[in-house]
Write a protein that holds these residues in place. Sequence first.
Motif, PDB file in Angstrom:
ATOM      1  N   ASP A 166      -9.115  -2.567   4.468  1.00 16.78           N
ATOM      2  CA  ASP A 166     -10.392  -2.498   3.764  1.00 16.78           C
ATOM      3  C   ASP A 166     -11.003  -1.103   3.754  1.00 16.78           C
ATOM      4  N   VAL A 167     -10.389  -0.155   4.486  1.00 22.17           N
ATOM      5  CA  VAL A 167     -10.906   1.218   4.563  1.00 22.17           C
ATOM      6  C   VAL A 167      -9.815   2.173   4.088  1.00 22.17           C
ATOM      7  N   VAL A 168     -10.103   2.877   3.012  1.00 26.68           N
ATOM      8  CA  VAL A 168      -9.100   3.731   2.379  1.00 26.68           C
ATOM      9  C   VAL A 168      -8.547   4.763   3.353  1.00 26.68           C
ATOM     10  N   GLU A 169      -9.424   5.407   4.118  1.00 26.96           N
ATOM     11  CA  GLU A 169      -8.976   6.476   5.020  1.00 26.96           C
ATOM     12  C   GLU A 169      -8.008   5.955   6.077  1.00 26.96           C
ATOM     13  N   ALA A 170      -8.238   4.740   6.568  1.00 24.21           N
ATOM     14  CA  ALA A 170      -7.337   4.152   7.553  1.00 24.21           C
ATOM     15  C   ALA A 170      -6.002   3.797   6.921  1.00 24.21           C
ATOM     16  N   LYS A 171      -6.043   3.293   5.704  1.00 27.80           N
ATOM     17  CA  LYS A 171      -4.779   3.002   5.005  1.00 27.80           C
ATOM     18  C   LYS A 171      -3.978   4.276   4.804  1.00 27.80           C
ATOM     19  N   GLN A 172      -4.668   5.384   4.551  1.00 24.89           N
ATOM     20  CA  GLN A 172      -3.963   6.644   4.338  1.00 24.89           C
ATOM     21  C   GLN A 172      -3.225   7.103   5.584  1.00 24.89           C
ATOM     22  N   VAL A 173      -3.755   6.776   6.766  1.00 21.33           N
ATOM     23  CA  VAL A 173      -3.047   7.101   8.005  1.00 21.33           C
ATOM     24  C   VAL A 173      -1.713   6.371   8.048  1.00 21.33           C
ATOM     25  N   ALA A 174      -1.720   5.063   7.765  1.00 24.26           N
ATOM     26  CA  ALA A 174      -0.475   4.295   7.767  1.00 24.26           C
ATOM     27  C   ALA A 174       0.458   4.764   6.661  1.00 24.26           C
ATOM     28  N   GLN A 175      -0.098   5.119   5.509  1.00 25.53           N
ATOM     29  CA  GLN A 175       0.736   5.642   4.429  1.00 25.53           C
ATOM     30  C   GLN A 175       1.412   6.941   4.844  1.00 25.53           C
ATOM     31  N   ASP A 176       0.686   7.817   5.548  1.00 23.99           N
ATOM     32  CA  ASP A 176       1.275   9.054   6.059  1.00 23.99           C
ATOM     33  C   ASP A 176       2.416   8.757   7.035  1.00 23.99           C
ATOM     34  N   LEU A 177       2.182   7.808   7.929  1.00 22.83           N
ATOM     35  CA  LEU A 177       3.192   7.498   8.944  1.00 22.83           C
ATOM     36  C   LEU A 177       4.445   6.883   8.332  1.00 22.83           C
ATOM     37  N   ALA A 178       4.301   6.242   7.188  1.00 21.59           N
ATOM     38  CA  ALA A 178       5.470   5.666   6.519  1.00 21.59           C
ATOM     39  C   ALA A 178       6.488   6.730   6.144  1.00 21.59           C
ATOM     40  N   VAL A 179       6.033   7.966   5.964  1.00 21.52           N
ATOM     41  CA  VAL A 179       6.949   9.056   5.619  1.00 21.52           C
ATOM     42  C   VAL A 179       8.037   9.207   6.680  1.00 21.52           C
ATOM     43  N   ALA A 180       7.675   8.966   7.937  1.00 15.36           N
ATOM     44  CA  ALA A 180       8.644   9.089   9.024  1.00 15.36           C
ATOM     45  C   ALA A 180       9.740   8.040   8.949  1.00 15.36           C
ATOM     46  N   VAL A 181       9.500   6.973   8.210  1.00 13.57           N
ATOM     47  CA  VAL A 181      10.447   5.852   8.129  1.00 13.57           C
ATOM     48  C   VAL A 181      11.244   5.876   6.832  1.00 13.57           C
ATOM     49  N   THR A 182      10.566   6.173   5.729  1.00 11.68           N
ATOM     50  CA  THR A 182      11.203   6.038   4.410  1.00 11.68           C
ATOM     51  C   THR A 182      11.306   7.348   3.639  1.00 11.68           C
ATOM     52  N   SER A 183      10.731   8.425   4.154  1.00 10.59           N
ATOM     53  CA  SER A 183      10.654   9.755   3.533  1.00 10.59           C
ATOM     54  C   SER A 183       9.601   9.821   2.438  1.00 10.59           C
ATOM     55  N   ARG A 184       8.879   8.743   2.179  1.00 14.38           N
ATOM     56  CA  ARG A 184       7.812   8.763   1.186  1.00 14.38           C
ATOM     57  C   ARG A 184       6.608   7.977   1.721  1.00 14.38           C
ATOM     58  N   ARG A 185       5.444   8.294   1.173  1.00 14.09           N
ATOM     59  CA  ARG A 185       4.233   7.643   1.645  1.00 14.09           C
ATOM     60  C   ARG A 185       4.274   6.151   1.375  1.00 14.09           C
ATOM     61  N   GLY A 186       3.594   5.408   2.226  1.00 10.28           N
ATOM     62  CA  GLY A 186       3.484   3.978   2.017  1.00 10.28           C
ATOM     63  C   GLY A 186       2.669   3.655   0.784  1.00 10.28           C
ATOM     64  N   ILE A 187       2.727   2.404   0.376  1.00 12.15           N
ATOM     65  CA  ILE A 187       2.055   1.943  -0.835  1.00 12.15           C
ATOM     66  C   ILE A 187       0.771   1.203  -0.464  1.00 12.15           C
TER      67      ILE A 187
END
Length: 228
Positions: A166-187
């Motif tokens: 529900d908070v965009v900034e918090a979702k962006q943290v998880a999207q950033d961390l997805a790069v470590a797993v898939t090489s691209r930001r989370g959705i």
Amino acid sequence: MLTSYTIAVIGGTGPQGKGLGYRFARHGHTVVLGSRSAEKAVPVAEEVAARLTGVDGAGAVSGAANAEAVAQADVVLLAVPWDGHDELVGSLDLAGKTVISCVNPLAFDKRGAHGAVVDAGEGSAAEHAQQLAPEATVVGAFHNVSAVHLWGEYDYLDEDVLVVGDVVEAKQVAQDLAVAVTSRRGIDAGKLRLARVLEPLTAVLISVNRKYKVNSGLRISGLEGIER
């Protein structure tokens, strides 16, 4: 350049937590693997750190009891079983933290895996975490990523990480961390209540894995060339 985080992985000695901790540290984040006792967490952290020997830019990995791990972190990843989830999460001081839940409430019977019904279908593990820690910001992510692949020899997994919150900034943290797993930001996949869909979807992947003897993941088409 993406931000570097200090991440406490609660449930860090289990396959999912250890695998995600390894991926995060491989990409330069500092990781503290948490467990009910430091004695259990430290050897697993040493195993992960040993595997990162020689990896340029790898972050530090350590082990600690859950409360100590949380105290050291900016971001807390919950990778714990649904059984006992509420008691454990309720015992942690998560105020002010970005909390990422990848907890999947699942049940199993003779017909296979299926999603456990949470709050008569109107709740999820991620929403429970938010209720238990109202001064934290909870998002759901990494539900559908194979623990086998996380600990595998792949540079990156060929799949996507769906993030709800529900908070965009918090979702962006998880999207950033997805790069470590898939090489691209989370959705960004929508509001936190959609964890009610993402969590039991893991049961579908388990069914696919059982049928075809694979470790399947999710890939979202149609987003090529779109900034996430």
